[in-house]
Write a protein that holds these residues in place. Structure first.
Motif, short mmCIF file in Angstrom:
data_model
loop_
_atom_site.label_atom_id
_atom_site.label_comp_id
_atom_site.label_asym_id
_atom_site.label_seq_id
_atom_site.Cartn_x
_atom_site.Cartn_y
_atom_site.Cartn_z
N LEU A 90 29.16 -31.73 -6.76
CA LEU A 90 28.99 -31.59 -8.21
C LEU A 90 30.25 -32.06 -8.94
CD1 LEU A 90 27.76 -27.87 -8.08
CD2 LEU A 90 26.29 -29.87 -8.47
N PRO A 91 30.08 -32.74 -10.10
CA PRO A 91 31.26 -33.14 -10.87
C PRO A 91 31.96 -31.94 -11.51
CG PRO A 91 29.25 -33.84 -11.98
CD PRO A 91 28.83 -33.24 -10.67
N ASP A 92 31.16 -30.87 -11.82
CA ASP A 92 31.73 -29.64 -12.39
C ASP A 92 30.76 -28.49 -12.11
OD1 ASP A 92 29.61 -29.80 -14.34
OD2 ASP A 92 30.83 -31.28 -15.40
N SER A 93 31.18 -27.25 -12.43
CA SER A 93 30.31 -26.10 -12.10
C SER A 93 29.52 -25.67 -13.34
CB SER A 93 31.14 -24.96 -11.54
OG SER A 93 32.09 -24.56 -12.51
N LEU A 98 23.07 -25.62 -12.87
CA LEU A 98 22.81 -24.93 -11.60
C LEU A 98 21.57 -24.02 -11.69
CD1 LEU A 98 26.50 -24.22 -10.64
CD2 LEU A 98 24.89 -25.64 -9.34
N THR A 99 21.39 -23.37 -12.85
CA THR A 99 20.23 -22.49 -13.04
C THR A 99 18.94 -23.29 -12.90
OG1 THR A 99 21.52 -21.16 -14.57
CG2 THR A 99 19.13 -20.89 -14.67
N GLY A 119 24.95 -24.26 3.94
CA GLY A 119 25.23 -25.47 3.17
C GLY A 119 26.71 -25.70 2.99
N ASN A 120 27.03 -26.42 1.93
CA ASN A 120 28.42 -26.76 1.65
C ASN A 120 28.50 -27.13 0.16
OD1 ASN A 120 31.10 -27.43 2.33
ND2 ASN A 120 30.57 -29.60 2.42
N THR A 121 29.61 -26.79 -0.51
CA THR A 121 29.74 -27.11 -1.94
C THR A 121 31.08 -27.78 -2.19
OG1 THR A 121 28.39 -25.17 -2.43
CG2 THR A 121 29.61 -26.11 -4.26
N THR A 122 31.04 -28.99 -2.79
CA THR A 122 32.27 -29.74 -3.03
C THR A 122 32.22 -30.39 -4.42
OG1 THR A 122 31.29 -31.72 -2.05
CG2 THR A 122 32.65 -30.35 -0.59
N LYS A 123 33.39 -30.87 -4.88
CA LYS A 123 33.48 -31.55 -6.17
C LYS A 123 33.45 -33.07 -5.95
CE LYS A 123 36.20 -31.61 -10.39
NZ LYS A 123 37.25 -30.95 -11.15
#
Ligand code: ADP
Ligand code: MG
Length: 320
Positions: A90-93, A98-99, A119-123
């Motif tokens: 994601l470019p930002d949170s 996200l919803t 999973g995995n979460t990155t910018k």
């Protein structure tokens, strides 16, 4: 420059033999077995902004489709989906994003009874990678199983996602409201897992692929791996109403259906002695199914339009 499939073959194939590996690279899923009378089907697919979807696409549709494309590969093996992992870049949170993304994702996950197990979460630039897992207690629908004389069938309709992409790039001018309806329909695609599982369990087919890159290119994968040819009747392809409404030239309509891609419908073969039983199943299950050709011993694909050979120089989608 080396093409997508040659690249995979040259640099990454040939390392897929190992304990418990039943089927390695080359089909919609790999298969692993652990001694019991069932196999685990495994697949992974990425959706990148600017490649698989336009910037600004409704996150709800992104959530739904990022899982759908993976379940479609499980369907293409006849596997029953069980679980998936989600790698988000994601470019930002942005919580509004996200919803909506989660709403689309879990609408499909709940409907198909699949669990998100990691999973995995990155910018970084917007991208979704899902790996999905399913089980098979019956014969898999493998790309290599087509036989001369089999009927060739497809679920649903073809060409609407192709039309949406053309319109999205402005090559077919359409109103904003039409474009947004095409966007919804080309991303909120019906999941064919239940249909495919029943097809495999009833032993009505042993060969399928899902249409991601375009009907012709994906049929070619079946023909190559099965060592057979086919006659494809372009004029028999099931088209959605939108192709009649927004594409004036009939030949262009069939081109979008045959080469457009992104349909995520199931392309499968049925042995000629099972076609009557298969027809009964199609009527019973309620899914739209159309016979679009026949497997032949010609060793090549003949594309026919109203019984004449149709041979425009067109290529199905490849990333490279
Ligand atoms: P699909 O469209 O069904 O997802 P692809 O056309 O993406 O399948 O891939 C064709 C085959 O190549 C599949 O079996 C896939 O698992 C395999 N494959 C694709 N990329 C790689 C890679 N980088 N390394 C190993 N195998 C790959
Ligand atoms: Mg596939």
């Amino acid at each position: 420059m080396i093409g997508e499939f040659d690249l995979i073959k040259k640099y990454f194939s040939g390392h897929d033999k190992g304990k418990n590996v039943e089927l390695g690279i080359g089909d919609d899923c790999a298969l692993m077995s652990f001694g019991r009378d069932e196999s685990l089907a495994i697949t992974t697919d990425t959706q990148n902004e600017g490649i698989h979807f336009f910037k600004g696409t409704d996150p709800y549709l992104l959530g739904y489709k990022s899982l759908l494309v993976n379940l479609s590969d499980l369907a293409a093996m006849g596997a029953q989906p069980r679980a998936f992992t989600l790698s988000l870049t994601l470019p930002d949170s942005n919580e509004e994003f996200l919803t909506k993304y989660a709403r689309g994702l879990f609408e499909l996950a709940k409907g198909e009874h699949v669990a998100l197990i990691g999973g995995n979460t990155t910018k970084g630039p917007l991208s979704f990678t899902i790996s999905a897992y399913g089980i098979l207690r019956w014969g898999a629908l493998e790309r290599s199983n087509a036989k001369v004389g089999d009927g060739i069938y497809v679920t649903g309709t073809l060409g609407l996602p192709g039309l949406y992409v053309e319109a999205g790039y402005g090559r077919i001018p359409l109103d904003k409201s039409v474009l947004s309806s095409l966007c919804y329909k080309s991303m909120h695609i019906e999941c064919r897992c239940a249909f495919a599982r029943d097809l495999a369990e009833r032993e009505l087919s042993s060969c399928a692929i899902d249409i991601s890159d375009g009907l012709v290119g994906d049929l070619m994968h079946i023909l190559k791996l099965s060592g057979v040819g086919a006659d494809l009747q372009l004029d028999k392809l099931p088209l959605p109403q939108e192709l009649y409404d927004y594409v004036a030239d009939p030949v262009e309509r069939y081109k979008l259906a045959a080469w457009g891609g992104g349909d995520y419908e199931l392309l499968f073969t049925v042995p000629s002695d099972l076609e009557e039983d298969a027809q009964e199943y199609f009527e019973e299950c309620g899914d739209q199914v159309t016979r679009i050709g026949t497997i032949t011993d010609s060793g090549q694909l003949r594309v026919m339009f109203n019984d004449k050979i149709f041979a425009p120089a067109m290529k199905s989608f490849e990333h490279f």
